[in-house]
Design a protein around this motif. Structure first.
Motif, PDB file in Angstrom:
ATOM      1  N   MET A 118      48.603  61.724  29.321  1.00 47.38           N
ATOM      2  CA  MET A 118      47.824  60.733  29.869  1.00 47.38           C
ATOM      3  C   MET A 118      48.767  61.180  31.141  1.00 47.38           C
ATOM      4  N   THR A 119      48.304  60.517  32.164  1.00 46.20           N
ATOM      5  CA  THR A 119      49.011  61.218  34.142  1.00 46.20           C
ATOM      6  C   THR A 119      49.096  59.203  33.925  1.00 46.20           C
ATOM      7  N   LYS A 120      50.318  59.918  34.840  1.00 46.03           N
ATOM      8  CA  LYS A 120      50.676  57.690  35.304  1.00 46.03           C
ATOM      9  C   LYS A 120      49.813  56.882  36.194  1.00 46.03           C
ATOM     10  N   GLN A 121      48.442  57.887  36.908  1.00 46.55           N
ATOM     11  CA  GLN A 121      47.596  56.778  37.187  1.00 46.55           C
ATOM     12  C   GLN A 121      46.948  56.564  36.542  1.00 46.55           C
ATOM     13  N   LEU A 122      46.483  57.303  35.016  1.00 47.68           N
ATOM     14  CA  LEU A 122      45.594  56.399  33.576  1.00 47.68           C
ATOM     15  C   LEU A 122      46.530  55.246  32.639  1.00 47.68           C
ATOM     16  N   GLU A 123      47.564  55.882  33.126  1.00 52.10           N
ATOM     17  CA  GLU A 123      48.701  54.372  32.431  1.00 52.10           C
ATOM     18  C   GLU A 123      48.408  53.347  33.216  1.00 52.10           C
ATOM     19  N   ALA A 124      48.277  53.440  34.711  1.00 56.92           N
ATOM     20  CA  ALA A 124      48.343  51.998  35.630  1.00 56.92           C
ATOM     21  C   ALA A 124      47.002  51.736  34.960  1.00 56.92           C
ATOM     22  N   TRP A 125      45.844  52.041  35.092  1.00 51.29           N
ATOM     23  CA  TRP A 125      44.532  51.266  34.973  1.00 51.29           C
ATOM     24  C   TRP A 125      44.232  51.452  33.849  1.00 51.29           C
ATOM     25  N   GLN A 126      44.869  51.685  32.119  1.00 49.44           N
ATOM     26  CA  GLN A 126      45.162  50.702  31.193  1.00 49.44           C
ATOM     27  C   GLN A 126      45.894  50.121  31.298  1.00 49.44           C
ATOM     28  N   GLY A 127      47.048  49.405  32.073  1.00 48.80           N
ATOM     29  CA  GLY A 127      47.975  48.310  31.634  1.00 48.80           C
ATOM     30  C   GLY A 127      47.400  46.997  32.694  1.00 48.80           C
ATOM     31  N   LYS A 128      48.298  46.609  32.995  1.00 50.22           N
ATOM     32  CA  LYS A 128      48.570  45.348  34.239  1.00 50.22           C
ATOM     33  C   LYS A 128      47.542  45.764  35.109  1.00 50.22           C
ATOM     34  N   PHE A 129      48.049  46.518  35.766  1.00 41.57           N
ATOM     35  CA  PHE A 129      47.379  46.966  36.535  1.00 41.57           C
ATOM     36  C   PHE A 129      45.785  47.022  36.776  1.00 41.57           C
ATOM     37  N   GLY A 130      45.547  48.176  35.860  1.00 36.35           N
ATOM     38  CA  GLY A 130      43.861  48.303  35.829  1.00 36.35           C
ATOM     39  C   GLY A 130      43.274  45.764  35.637  1.00 36.35           C
ATOM     40  N   ASP A 131      44.468  45.938  34.737  1.00 38.10           N
ATOM     41  CA  ASP A 131      44.344  44.842  34.716  1.00 38.10           C
ATOM     42  C   ASP A 131      43.469  43.244  35.656  1.00 38.10           C
ATOM     43  N   GLU A 132      44.672  43.157  36.221  1.00 39.63           N
ATOM     44  CA  GLU A 132      45.267  42.551  37.544  1.00 39.63           C
ATOM     45  C   GLU A 132      43.410  43.619  38.881  1.00 39.63           C
ATOM     46  N   TYR A 133      43.279  44.369  38.495  1.00 40.82           N
ATOM     47  CA  TYR A 133      42.081  44.910  39.588  1.00 40.82           C
ATOM     48  C   TYR A 133      40.758  44.167  38.933  1.00 40.82           C
ATOM     49  N   THR A 134      41.010  44.067  37.539  1.00 39.99           N
ATOM     50  CA  THR A 134      39.659  43.852  37.420  1.00 39.99           C
ATOM     51  C   THR A 134      39.615  42.692  37.233  1.00 39.99           C
ATOM     52  N   GLU A 135      40.284  41.537  36.813  1.00 38.29           N
ATOM     53  CA  GLU A 135      40.253  40.380  37.669  1.00 38.29           C
ATOM     54  C   GLU A 135      39.944  39.996  39.189  1.00 38.29           C
ATOM     55  N   ARG A 136      40.712  40.101  39.727  1.00 38.32           N
ATOM     56  CA  ARG A 136      39.831  40.636  41.032  1.00 38.32           C
ATOM     57  C   ARG A 136      38.944  40.750  41.935  1.00 38.32           C
ATOM     58  N   ASN A 137      38.364  41.795  41.030  1.00 34.09           N
ATOM     59  CA  ASN A 137      37.161  41.895  41.507  1.00 34.09           C
ATOM     60  C   ASN A 137      35.778  41.750  40.788  1.00 34.09           C
ATOM     61  N   GLN A 138      36.102  41.032  40.257  1.00 34.13           N
ATOM     62  CA  GLN A 138      34.326  40.010  38.959  1.00 34.13           C
ATOM     63  C   GLN A 138      33.416  39.760  39.752  1.00 34.13           C
ATOM     64  N   ASP A 139      33.614  39.234  40.854  1.00 34.86           N
ATOM     65  CA  ASP A 139      33.322  38.052  41.538  1.00 34.86           C
ATOM     66  C   ASP A 139      32.982  38.935  42.786  1.00 34.86           C
ATOM     67  N   ILE A 140      32.269  40.313  42.308  1.00 34.93           N
ATOM     68  CA  ILE A 140      31.157  41.508  43.778  1.00 34.93           C
ATOM     69  C   ILE A 140      30.113  40.310  44.013  1.00 34.93           C
TER      70      ILE A 140
END
Length: 115
Positions: free
Chosen positions: A1-23
């Motif tokens: 598993m890459t560091k990028q994939l780990e980031a997207w699966q974790g807190k970074f990805g959760d925060e990104y999802t929260e910020r981008n729900q109202d497109i």
């Protein structure tokens, strides 16, 4: 598993999802209508989004195809659990296991891939 994939699966990805729900889906529909106009004679009927996030592109494509009376199969690969839960609510979308490095389909299974 890459560091990028780990980031997207974790807190970074959760925060990104929260910020981008109202497109704005209508804006995305307009964008896709402009893009697909160039291939209107041969519209893709199977579309895969790699890293689909909360699904704004797929929702827009589902709505656009529905509005023109065309059928479409939508596929998504998304490593973030929070985003995957939102994707389940989008019409015509099938979630695939995998990542950008390992797409769980056969060759030529889709007509168009987007990221």
């Amino acid at each position: 598993m890459t560091k990028q994939l780990e980031a997207w699966q974790g807190k970074f990805g959760d925060e990104y999802t929260e910020r981008n729900q109202d497109i704005d889906i209508q804006q995305r529909m307009n964008m896709w209508q402009t893009i697909l106009l160039h291939i209107a004679h041969d519209l893709p009927t199977k579309i895969l989004e790699i890293g689909a996030g909360s699904g704004a592109n797929l929702a827009a494509l589902a709505n656009l195809y529905n509005s023109i009376g065309r059928k479409v199969e939508l596929f998504a690969i998304e490593p973030n659990n929070k985003a995957r839960k939102l994707l389940k609510n989008i019409q015509y979308t099938k979630l695939l296991d995998g990542s950008a490095a390992r797409i769980g389909t056969t060759d030529q299974a889709v007509d168009l891939s987007i990221t």
